[in-house]
Design an enzyme around this catalytic site. Structure first.
Site, mmCIF file in Angstrom:
data_model
loop_
_atom_site.group_PDB
_atom_site.id
_atom_site.type_symbol
_atom_site.label_atom_id
_atom_site.label_comp_id
_atom_site.label_asym_id
_atom_site.label_seq_id
_atom_site.Cartn_x
_atom_site.Cartn_y
_atom_site.Cartn_z
ATOM 1 C CE LYS A 86 -2.954 -10.115 -3.762
ATOM 2 N NZ LYS A 86 -3.312 -8.734 -4.126
ATOM 3 C CE LYS A 145 -10.325 -4.090 2.347
ATOM 4 N NZ LYS A 145 -9.505 -2.987 1.868
ATOM 5 C CE LYS A 177 -3.601 -2.695 0.672
ATOM 6 N NZ LYS A 177 -4.734 -2.881 -0.221
#
Lengths: 139, 489
Positions: free
Chosen positions: B205, B337, B179
């Protein structure tokens, strides 16, 4: 460096009582416990030396712990791990692997880079310890 | 079963008179049919239009997904049409849901090309999903007979060989998605990979939409990522990998990127579900030839898997992907989530990992599914999970799973390495406690709190995310039991 292979390497070293509990778990799953040791801890060194064959017929956790202690006494300057083999269909492989001994001094690995065209690098790991002959690498 | 004017017409002259017949009259509804061991079976949730009875709707689904067209054609008589016709053989009302039925349909093995997901799906989810007499249609589950399964490669690597290659046993593997998803340069991106792997993760990843954009082209990313992977390996003595996303516009581009990943020594490459079934099968064959773990990100699936009345249940997608030959598939977290009812997720995980999956309506599994010798597919739990949920994750998902903490690693207040350490310590602590016979479902929070006393990064993780749960009612749930809540305990 601190070699972190095995399923409990981020925890404080397991006591013998804790090792015995893990052996009990393996036996309760019908897995065979084995002990292996090495002075070449390269992550792709698959075949460590076997402390005898996997103990298929030994179902007594205290007896297996005695073997761990015996291996440690004989190979105390090396890495020693406990393994559990699962022979059931669909697995037929290792189900547990954790270190139960490590050398006092762990020098770690050198990262070797061999630069090629197009910024391409071929990498290799070399254990600082394996520069010396087997048997005289640690301690 | 009542004998009516709508029954199958057996007089051949009458049956093949030009014009329009009901699908039942054409022979697509056969309530006495005993499915053969070799039949492909499917169960659909059907919502017929008002005035269309469920038997006719089921027969129509059988017809439109096999041999039928809207009118009688004499050319049927040139074939053994009885043999090729799919048969709706059973309908059950959906419990508690008026107007919907589960329709069971059997297809003869000879209707399908060997080893082709594209061919299988062109029939089963082809034209039929737009068919007007149905308001909605959902493919709930399939039984693929071993005779057909064995024509598929299956996972290129499989769980057992993956663990042997990674040298990781006795615990779930740990990963993290990099991220921010978009915008990092190659150099900065590799920094995040290095920190996460060095901290203690097994995998990092690429995200689904990282391909080769102006801010970071694929070659640059691969080179920096492999520097990061190898550095982390040297400093930990462990095997590490990063899922290099080779998703691209054409097969030629994907092969080029995958080859380069292989030349650099990567153990894993990644593709997105949106590349399509044929491209996935091609990459699975490439991965088998090149000793590569093949990670699949299920980008796009929620457009057709989430709503209960229309689309394809994810358990079916998971089944097709195990046949197609990927090694990893995102399969739900229960507590994270993203959508994931515990019973539905359990059914999906079983579909990925078991060698024989017995019928279990409470988990959404409608048929016994033997997997012959098709390898096991590693499920991946990713999306909004953190170290404080470790006991729940282990209880819900078991041991053969990749737990991916993206934000839960990179968002750690003490840094990325600390985030990775927190996750690894939480995991090893919980595995150790479980093996020692402790009741981790109930004692989990205390076990983590005890470990946090000697592991500061874990303490910081628990403090930061202690109240984070995503306890919403699932949209996709099973129909045969009440839907339980998720994060209790």
């Amino acid at each position: 460096m601190h070699l972190t292979q095995g399923q409990f390497s981020f925890l404080p070293d397991l006591t013998d009582a804790e090792i015995k509990k893990q052996i009990e778990y393996a036996l309760a799953q019908d897995w065979a416990v084995a002990i292996e040791f090495t002075d070449d801890p390269h992550p792709r060194n698959t075949y460590w030396s076997m402390w005898g064959t996997p103990m298929f017929d030994l179902k007594d956790p205290a007896g297996i712990l005695m073997e761990v202690k015996a291996c440690r006494a004989a190979q105390g300057d090396k890495y020693v791990k406990v393994l559990a083999f699962d022979s059931h269909r669909g697995f037929e492989s290792l189900r547990m692997s954790f270190l139960v001994n490590r050398p006092k001094n762990e020098p770690g690995f050198e990262l070797l880079r061999s630069e090629g065209p197009g910024r391409k690098v071929q990498y290799a790991l070399r254990s600082y310890a394996t520069g010396k002959p087997a048997g005289s690498r640690y301690g | 079963m009542k004998k009516s004017a709508d029954s199958k017409i057996t007089d051949m002259k009458e049956r093949y008179r030009s014009g329009v017949l009901k699908y039942r009259q054409m022979g697509y509804w056969e309530p006495d049919y005993e499915p053969k061991d070799t039949d492909v079976l499917a169960v659909f949730r059907i919502t017929p239009q008002d005035g269309v009875d469920p038997e006719e709707a089921a027969a129509a689904v059988a017809g439109e997904s096999s041999t039928a067209t809207w009118t009688v054609v004499w050319t049927d008589r040139l074939t053994d049409s009885e043999y090729y016709r799919a048969r709706a053989y059973r309908i059950d009302p959906v419990p508690g849901t008026p107007g919907q039925w589960f329709a069971y349909i059997a297809y003869d093995l000879d209707l399908f090309e060997e080893g082709s997901i594209a061919n299988l799906t062109a029939s089963i989810i082809g034209n039929v999903f737009g068919f007007k007499p149905l308001k909605a249609l959902r493919l709930e589950d399939m039984r693929i007979p071993p005779h057909y399964l064995k024509t598929f490669q299956g996972p290129a690597t499989g769980i057992v060989a993956e663990r042997e290659r990674m040298n990781v046993y006795g615990r779930p593997l740990l990963g993290a998605t990099m991220k921010p998803k978009l915008g990092l340069s190659g150099r900065n991106y590799g920094r995040v990979v290095y920190e996460a792997l060095r901290g203690g993760l097994d995998f990092t990843k690429d995200d689904e939409n990282i391909n080769s954009q102006p801010f970071m082209h694929w070659r640059d990313r691969f080179l920096y990522c492999m520097e990061a992977v190898n550095k982390a390996m040297a400093e930990s003595g462990e095997v590490k990998g990063t899922y290099l996303n080779v998703t691209a516009a054409t097969m030629e581009d994907m092969y080029e990127r995958a080859e380069f990943a292989g030349e650099l020594g990567s153990v894993v490459v990644m593709i997105d579900l949106v590349i399509g079934y044929t491209a996935i099968q091609s990459m699975a064959k490439w991965a088998r030839r090149n000793d590569m773990i093949l990670h699949l990100h299920r980008a796009g699936h929620s457009t057709y898997t989430r709503q209960k009345n229309h689309g394809v249940a994810f358990r079916v997608i998971a089944k097709w992907m195990r046949m197609a030959g990927v090694d990893h598939i995102h399969a739900g977290t229960v507590v994270g989530k993203l959508e994931g009812d515990p019973n539905v997720v359990r059914g999906i995980y079983d579909t990925c990992r078991e060698t024989h999956v017995p019928k279990n309506l409470e988990h959404g599994i409608f048929f016994d599914q033997p997997w012959a010798s098709i390898k096991k597919l590693m499920p991946v739990a990713s999306g909004g999970i953190h170290a404080g949920q470790m006991h729940q994750l282990l209880c819900h998902l078991g041991e053969d799973v990749v737990l991916q903490f993206g934000g839960g690693t990179i968002g750690h207040p003490m840094g990325i390495q600390a985030g990775a350490i927190a996750n690894r310590v939480a995991l090893e602590t919980m595995i150790k406690a479980r093996n020692e016979g402790r009741d981790i479902w109930n004692e989990g929070p205390q076990i983590l709190a005890d470990a946090a006393r000697w592991c500061r990064p874990l303490g910081a993780a628990l403090d930061t995310w202690k109240d984070v749960t995503f306890d919403y009612t699932s949209t996709d749930s099973v129909d045969y039991v009440a839907t339980p809540t998720v994060a209790a305990g």
